[in-house]
Design an enzyme around this catalytic site. Structure first.
Site, short mmCIF file in Angstrom:
data_model
loop_
_atom_site.label_atom_id
_atom_site.label_comp_id
_atom_site.label_asym_id
_atom_site.label_seq_id
_atom_site.Cartn_x
_atom_site.Cartn_y
_atom_site.Cartn_z
CE LYS A 156 -3.88 -2.53 2.24
NZ LYS A 156 -4.61 -2.83 3.44
CD GLN A 206 -3.33 -4.43 6.39
OE1 GLN A 206 -3.09 -3.74 5.64
NE2 GLN A 206 -4.12 -5.54 6.14
CG ASP A 217 -9.67 -0.25 5.00
OD1 ASP A 217 -9.12 -0.44 3.80
OD2 ASP A 217 -8.95 -0.59 6.05
#
Ligand code: NAD
Length: 288
Positions: A53, A97, A120
């Site tokens: 990422k 994460q 997200d």
């Protein structure tokens, strides 16, 4: 003939467009989109995801700030970091994460992220917005899956979509997105009776189960479009490789189009994260 949907090429094209958008934001508004990526613990797969990422951010000109925290980090310390990132106007997106270590409540962590920075799209406010058709952050994997689907089937209205899996990060938001597109949506899951019969009625079949080769050729209606979200590592003849939830070689001839694994939905997930980060930066800039 069945088309293999090239997710990598699509993600590259999207990234190229986003790179130009970032350059324009910098030159016209002096705005550089910035994402903070928080990683707690030593999970090797998570380290790889975060590395990918961050690398993608650099390629697009998006600023990324990494916060790596010890496995033993307390929930309180993690929430304090999130609170400070929420307050920091230079940070437009916050990604924690998952999974976080077991002693940390992931629901509390996701709830602590400012919904406007929730790139997200996992915050209940964003999930609620998706459910009622209001603007908000859409989870990256379903968003990328929808883009790939529309690249081969632009008009989704009236199609019967069957989604295998009901997770909060893939199955449920995918169902909501397809409802917004006026599909007739069926979700099947681990307690569904006769999954195969449901799958055989699908014009669009989305597999998000996490079981290698779960979807068999005789479950697929001829001409269906199949989107394989699954990423499963298997070992065959002593060699490790990634496969999807769909028995690709057997299923492909039945379909009009299908995503491969790897090179299908996976690359779109990161591209959509970049898309969401840029959208968050623009929205926050307009509010300021
Ligand atoms: P999850 O484990 O949270 O959910 C799996 C779902 O499958 C559950 O809703 C469960 O009800 C259903 N299921 C499990 N066993 C079943 C069975 N025997 N029959 C029918 N349904 C069953 O998984 P997830 O996070 O939704 O991920 C699903 C897959 O997608 C995994 O392989 C994951 O690695 C992959 N994934 C890929 C990306 C990407 O970027 N391509 C992103 C997220 C997840």
């Amino acid at each position: 003939m069945s088309e293999i949907i090239d997710g990598k090429a699509f993600a590259d094209q999207l990234s190229e467009k986003l790179t130009k958008e970032v350059a324009a934001l910098k030159s016209e508004l002096s705005l550089q989109p910035c994402i903070a990526v928080v990683l707690v613990g030593d999970d090797p797969a998570s380290h790889v995801y975060v590395k990918n990422k961050v690398k993608r951010c650099e390629q697009l000109g998006i600023r990324s700030i990494e916060h790596r925290m010890e496995e033993s980090t307390s929930q309180q310390d993690l929430l304090a970091l999130i609170a400070s990132l929420n307050e920091n106007s230079d940070v437009h997106g916050i990604l924690v994460q998952l999974p976080v270590p077991e002693h940390i409540d992931d629901k509390a962590v996701l709830a602590a992220i400012d919904p406007t920075k929730d790139v997200d799209g996992f915050h209940v406010q964003n999930m609620g917005a998706l459910a009622v058709g209001e603007p908000g952050m859409v989870p990256c994997t379903p968003l990328g899956s929808l883009m790939l689907l529309k690249s081969v089937l632009p008009e989704l209205s009236g199609k019967h979509a069957v989604i295998v899996g009901r997770s909060n990060i893939v199955g449920k938001p995918m169902a909501l997105l397809l409802l917004q597109q006026h599909c007739t949506v069926t979700i099947v899951h681990s307690r569904t009776i006769d999954i195969e019969a449901h799958c055989r009625r699908a014009d669009i079949l989305v597999a998000a189960v996490g079981i290698p080769h779960f979807i068999k050729a005789d479950w697929v209606k001829p001409g269906a479009v199949v989107i394989d979200v699954g990423i499963n590592r298997i070992v065959e003849d002593g060699k490790s490789r990634l496969v999807g939830d769909v028995d690709f070689d057997a299923v492909r001839p039945k379909t009009s189009a299908i995503t491969p694994v790897p090179g299908g939905v996976g690359p779109m997930t990161i591209a959509c994260l970049m898309h969401n980060t840029i959208a968050a930066a623009k929205a926050q800039h307009q509010q300021s």
